[in-house]
Design a protein around this motif. Structure first.
Motif, PDB file in Angstrom:
ATOM      1  N   UNK B  84       3.458 -12.978  -4.951  1.00  0.00           N
ATOM      2  CA  UNK B  84       3.237 -11.556  -4.706  1.00  0.00           C
ATOM      3  C   UNK B  84       3.078 -10.922  -6.087  1.00  0.00           C
ATOM      4  N   UNK B  85       1.839 -10.559  -6.452  1.00  0.00           N
ATOM      5  CA  UNK B  85       1.539 -10.206  -7.845  1.00  0.00           C
ATOM      6  C   UNK B  85       1.416  -8.696  -8.039  1.00  0.00           C
ATOM      7  N   UNK B  86       2.068  -8.174  -9.060  1.00  0.00           N
ATOM      8  CA  UNK B  86       1.918  -6.777  -9.435  1.00  0.00           C
ATOM      9  C   UNK B  86       1.550  -6.732 -10.916  1.00  0.00           C
ATOM     10  N   UNK B  87       0.568  -5.915 -11.254  1.00  0.00           N
ATOM     11  CA  UNK B  87       0.114  -5.808 -12.637  1.00  0.00           C
ATOM     12  C   UNK B  87       0.422  -4.399 -13.133  1.00  0.00           C
ATOM     13  N   UNK B  88       0.973  -4.294 -14.320  1.00  0.00           N
ATOM     14  CA  UNK B  88       1.299  -2.989 -14.903  1.00  0.00           C
ATOM     15  C   UNK B  88       0.621  -2.877 -16.261  1.00  0.00           C
ATOM     16  N   UNK B  89      -0.138  -1.793 -16.449  1.00  0.00           N
ATOM     17  CA  UNK B  89      -0.747  -1.562 -17.758  1.00  0.00           C
ATOM     18  C   UNK B  89      -1.098  -0.092 -17.892  1.00  0.00           C
ATOM     19  N   UNK B  90      -0.970   0.487 -19.100  1.00  0.00           N
ATOM     20  CA  UNK B  90      -1.374   1.888 -19.271  1.00  0.00           C
ATOM     21  C   UNK B  90      -2.892   2.069 -19.225  1.00  0.00           C
ATOM     22  N   UNK B  91      -3.646   0.973 -19.298  1.00  0.00           N
ATOM     23  CA  UNK B  91      -5.108   1.068 -19.210  1.00  0.00           C
ATOM     24  C   UNK B  91      -5.541   0.498 -17.880  1.00  0.00           C
ATOM     25  N   UNK B  92      -6.272   1.267 -17.091  1.00  0.00           N
ATOM     26  CA  UNK B  92      -6.688   0.756 -15.787  1.00  0.00           C
ATOM     27  C   UNK B  92      -7.986  -0.055 -15.878  1.00  0.00           C
ATOM     28  N   UNK B  93      -8.284  -0.520 -17.086  1.00  0.00           N
ATOM     29  CA  UNK B  93      -9.508  -1.302 -17.266  1.00  0.00           C
ATOM     30  C   UNK B  93      -9.259  -2.459 -18.220  1.00  0.00           C
TER      31      UNK B  93
END
Lengths: 597, 597
Positions: B84-93
């Motif tokens: 179950x994968x969640x990705x976190x980043x301040x850049x949505x690209x």
């Protein structure tokens, strides 16, 4: 794969390299509308420089403020052999503003609708100088403008400088008009500059990114995805349509979890949106928006905007309504920029809303300062009312009416009455000087100006006295309308003014304007006359509405194609034309980009 | 003209509309490397949802921090049926960072090198969740990360949230390394993010616009047009080359009055620029820059940067030199982000410069946290030195050397000496576990591992004792090198880690890694091994240098073509591929845009 690219790219590279020179040549040819005398300027280099130096001392200094539609249209045709031209603007580019709503959603990229001013003036052999700076103060008495560059102070040298002028052309456009509504400046987005459009694009993405975050309530998600547009004019409507398309064609696919929480509301204080358009277009737009699920609140006046709420009053019942929002775009009317406000106070126009010019685009009461585009309005001379003349802090009320002067000038035999022949003698000058006469005839379905002189029963009269003359023209002034703040008006004004500048010397000796009824003689130039070429309202989903010349109305898919063709052909350069068409193509194939940059 | 456009556009429109669906289908096919079972997922919708729910309770939670090269490469191949994968980043690209230097000068547009993360993960059937937020704190003890969205506070709902994880993948990249040089953060520009590149582009135009303003001295104009680049690595060199091209191909044409005042200086603390490249490339670049008029100051260390001055010391004579500048771009090395620094302190790595992982990309001393890309470094296990093990504030020094353990494991008969046969039995595992052995052989031009056991005269030995064994491998550890902070390393690490994740269950029962010499048994996976595929250095003027696999060196125009082909083919999506190629074409025909937006 790699090999394919290698080979393909090699070919393209060689091909482009070969045709590059040829293309550049062609582009110059097309852009300037003819061949430039390159060879000529090279061989006679030394000679032309000395001639130029000689000329420059005699050349009149023209300072142009602004790089918008009016200014670039003025510069395009100006004969720079007789003027020393300097352009001042805080933007070093011209922006194709009608495509701004498309930029807000990435249908077209910001860079595709801008063209560097220096590229535009480069074609004029580099004789036009450009300074990237804002005009801080106009000093009409000493004929100076004070300018300041907006560039960060950390670069060497002073940011302020002064320019002298013989003629000043003010074309700095307008700023947003908040009608002093509280909270608008702090919490709303606007749609006047390229940066505004880029900001809206980022904010829309922000609203979606925020709405999908964990730990938000459904209500909070809905609030963040409520997009409000204030103003049902062409810009507001086009933006609402673009936003709807962006959301439903692109964003719901990548934010599927919140697709049912999105809403768009368009607020309009009048009874209908697009109320400057034909009624059929207005109701077509309202129906299309209803089908699309865009809520249109007509007859609602925005009272204030806060961080999360927008507060309105209904015009009919006076009810107060507050709705939460994620983003508000304010797109209502135009306001005067501070530097123009200050200038208006200096010249005694302080109590006016907009800078007024006469029909020759000259600022009222001043001789060598012109104003055009959104920052000014042509104050159409009335045929009946007493004229009001202001000049530098003093104002003189001239009680004499124009109509009496016309009558006096026409009544050659001083008989106290006008014959048809006497009237016909002045009528051409009257129509040129007072365009409202023609509009009045059109509204009354009259074909001849002399029809105005018929009596109440419609029978011809031999003669008419001053009272009868006044009665005949009594309703004419109702047809004076101020021009809309559109690119079309600005372009025509720019072209008109450059024409006046180009034949200034010639028209001094051979004036071509209408007769001066009061003082005798003739005006140097014919007054500016606006020719409305129609207008478009793109409504999203590949549909548009248009008012075309000859009172034609066109709506639907084919109109959107027409819109594409016209907007492509109206681009200021081949570069922007290719880019804009490329952007449209890219949107069809790949959709709009949702990266937050 | 108009008609032509109308017809042309109509055709293009219809054509594109027809092939749109087909194209989208094809793109999905190409991008994912095969057909997605669309029909399947539709018909069995209800069933698959229930299966999914059941699965989700069993699925391990993977949180991925970052959306750069490492992270997207990891996500691309990860089998999401078991996680179950969640990705976190301040850049949505995702940004194609190797093209950032091109963005600084508008050779390529910023939007052409970015691809929304949601587009990338959309292809994985929407099962990967993405949150646009910054990770504030990693809590390895409770297996939580605290995140905060950077979106303006004026949208509804809290910006902070917490995520639980079973496995954490840290791939948040690095920040700029100022080496604590005073004034760098305040007065320099950087080249790490897309926004940095856009800022540089605007600043270059600012410098020119300021330099041409009236009322500046020649000295001030020169200062504003002095562009300084600190750092002679590939990024600094490529940017210097791009800037030179931008100025000499485009800007001097539209700012002709200051074209002789422009200067570019590249400052490098080492003896040569591009010192990670082959010497031939390094000197080719230096010669090219000399011809182009780019001043290269090698052996200069920047001591401080102020608003208008950059202060240096020469390494040879220790002289202090100060030169005025208009813009400084700082492009030297990578530094650790605060959240990683904090995490390192928590796990007892506080005294290290970079977060250390083992050869399986696991953070040293932790079980379920992985780190890859620029934010971490693989701490290659040494064969000779004593190993140092740290875990959660406690550290145990294990004095036993690896080489003794290997010897012990190999010496099956406990004779105290190794026969060739005994050595051959462990050699494969030694080579896999200690890649420096292979590098050592290569550097000594030895073909067989058994050659290591030869005596000083080069004769074969039957047996070898522990001292002889240590002597034979004594220089091997010199070959341990830390991996460069490049996209290539990050991509290979991401792909490697996803492979490990995908066969986690299988490898638990059937470990495929090398033998554990000390504790017995086998490692689950083979350790990560970096394969260098070469590197490029574009030098401007359609010339580039490249190190290719097999120690090939290539320089000149053809290398630039190769660069174009490889960079086009390496694009993350067909959209960016078309856009980047389109941008290159546009640059050839129309040049780069100089509008300040």
């Amino acid at each position: 794969m790699l090999l394919l690219f290698c080979v393909l790219f090699g070919y393209i590279y060689i091909y482009i390299f070969r045709i590059r020179k040829k293309l550049q040549f062609l582009l110059v040819y097309y852009s300037s509308g003819g061949l430039l005398a390159y060879a000529d300027s090279n061989t006679n280099g030394a000679k032309s420089i000395s001639v130029q130096c000689q000329n420059e001392t005699q050349k009149k200094k023209v300072v142009v403020l602004g790089t918008g539609w009016a200014s670039t249209s003025f510069l395009k045709d100006l004969d720079i052999s007789s003027y020393d031209v300097q352009v001042v603007s805080p933007r070093n580019y011209f922006a194709f503003t009608p495509l701004l709503p498309s930029v807000t959603c990435g249908t077209v990229e910001a860079r595709s609708i801008v063209e560097p001013v220096r590229n535009i003036i480069k074609k004029r052999n580099g004789e036009i100088k450009f300074w990237e700076a804002e005009c801080l103060k106009i000093d009409p008495e000493n004929k100076k403008v004070l300018c300041r560059s907006n560039i960060d102070e950390n670069l060497a040298g002073s940011n302020e400088f002064c320019l002298d002028f013989d003629y000043l052309v003010i074309a700095i456009g307008a700023q947003v008009n908040t009608f002093d509504t509280p909270g608008v400046l702090e919490h709303c987005l606007f749609l006047k500059e390229v940066e505004d459009a880029q900001r809206i694009r980022r904010t829309v993405i922000d609203c979606f990114e925020k709405a999908v975050l964990p730990e938000l309530t459904e209500e909070e998600r809905k609030t963040n995805l409520h997009f409000v547009i204030v103003g049902g004019g062409p810009t507001g409507v086009e933006f609402a349509a673009e936003l709807h398309d962006f959301i439903h064609e692109d964003l719901v696919k990548i934010y599927p979890s919140v697709k049912d929480l999105v809403s768009i509301t368009l607020i309009q204080s009048g009874d209908h949106i697009l109320n400057t358009f034909d009624e059929r277009i207005s109701s077509f737009a309202e129906q299309k928006f209803q089908r699309d699920g865009i809520e249109v609140l007509t007859g609602h006046r925005v009272m204030s905007v806060s961080q999360r709420m927008i507060n309105m009053k209904t015009r009919s019942k006076g009810e107060d309504i507050s709705i939460p929002h994620g983003m508000v775009v304010w797109s209502t009317g135009v306001g005067t920029r501070p530097v123009v406000k200050d200038f208006m106070e200096q010249i005694g126009q302080g109590n006016r809303r907009v800078l007024a010019t006469d029909e020759w685009l000259k600022v009222k009461g001043l001789d060598d300062i012109y104003a055009l585009g959104d920052c000014a309005t042509v104050d159409q001379k009335k045929i009946m009312a007493s004229s009001f003349n202001s000049f530098m802090f003093t104002s003189i009320l001239i009680l004499q009416e124009d109509i009496s002067a016309i009558f006096k000038a026409a009544d050659k035999d001083n008989s106290g009455t006008l014959t048809i022949e006497e009237f016909i003698d002045v009528v051409e000058d009257v129509v040129i000087r007072y365009p409202q006469v023609e509009l009045h005839l059109k509204s009354k379905h009259l074909f001849e100006v002399t029809d105005l002189l018929k009596d109440v029963d419609g029978s011809d009269r031999e003669e008419i006295d001053i009272e009868g003359f006044k009665l005949a023209l009594s309703h004419v002034d109702k047809q004076t309308k101020s021009l809309p703040a559109t690119a079309q008006v600005a372009v025509q004004q720019g072209a008109y003014l450059s024409m006046c500048f180009n034949k200034r010397e010639k028209c001094k000796s051979e004036p071509e304007g209408p007769r001066k009824f009061r003082s005798g003689g003739r005006h140097e130039f014919r007054p500016f006359r606006y020719r409305h070429l129609g207008q478009f309202a793109p409504l999203g989903g590949e549909q548009a509405a248009a008012e075309l010349p000859g009172d034609w109305v066109s709506m639907g898919r084919s109109t959107q194609w027409l819109w594409y063709s016209i907007y492509a052909s109206k681009q200021v350069s081949w570069r922007t034309r290719f880019l804009v068409i490329g952007d449209w193509g890219r949107r069809f194939i790949f959709g709009r980009d949702s990266s937050r940059i």
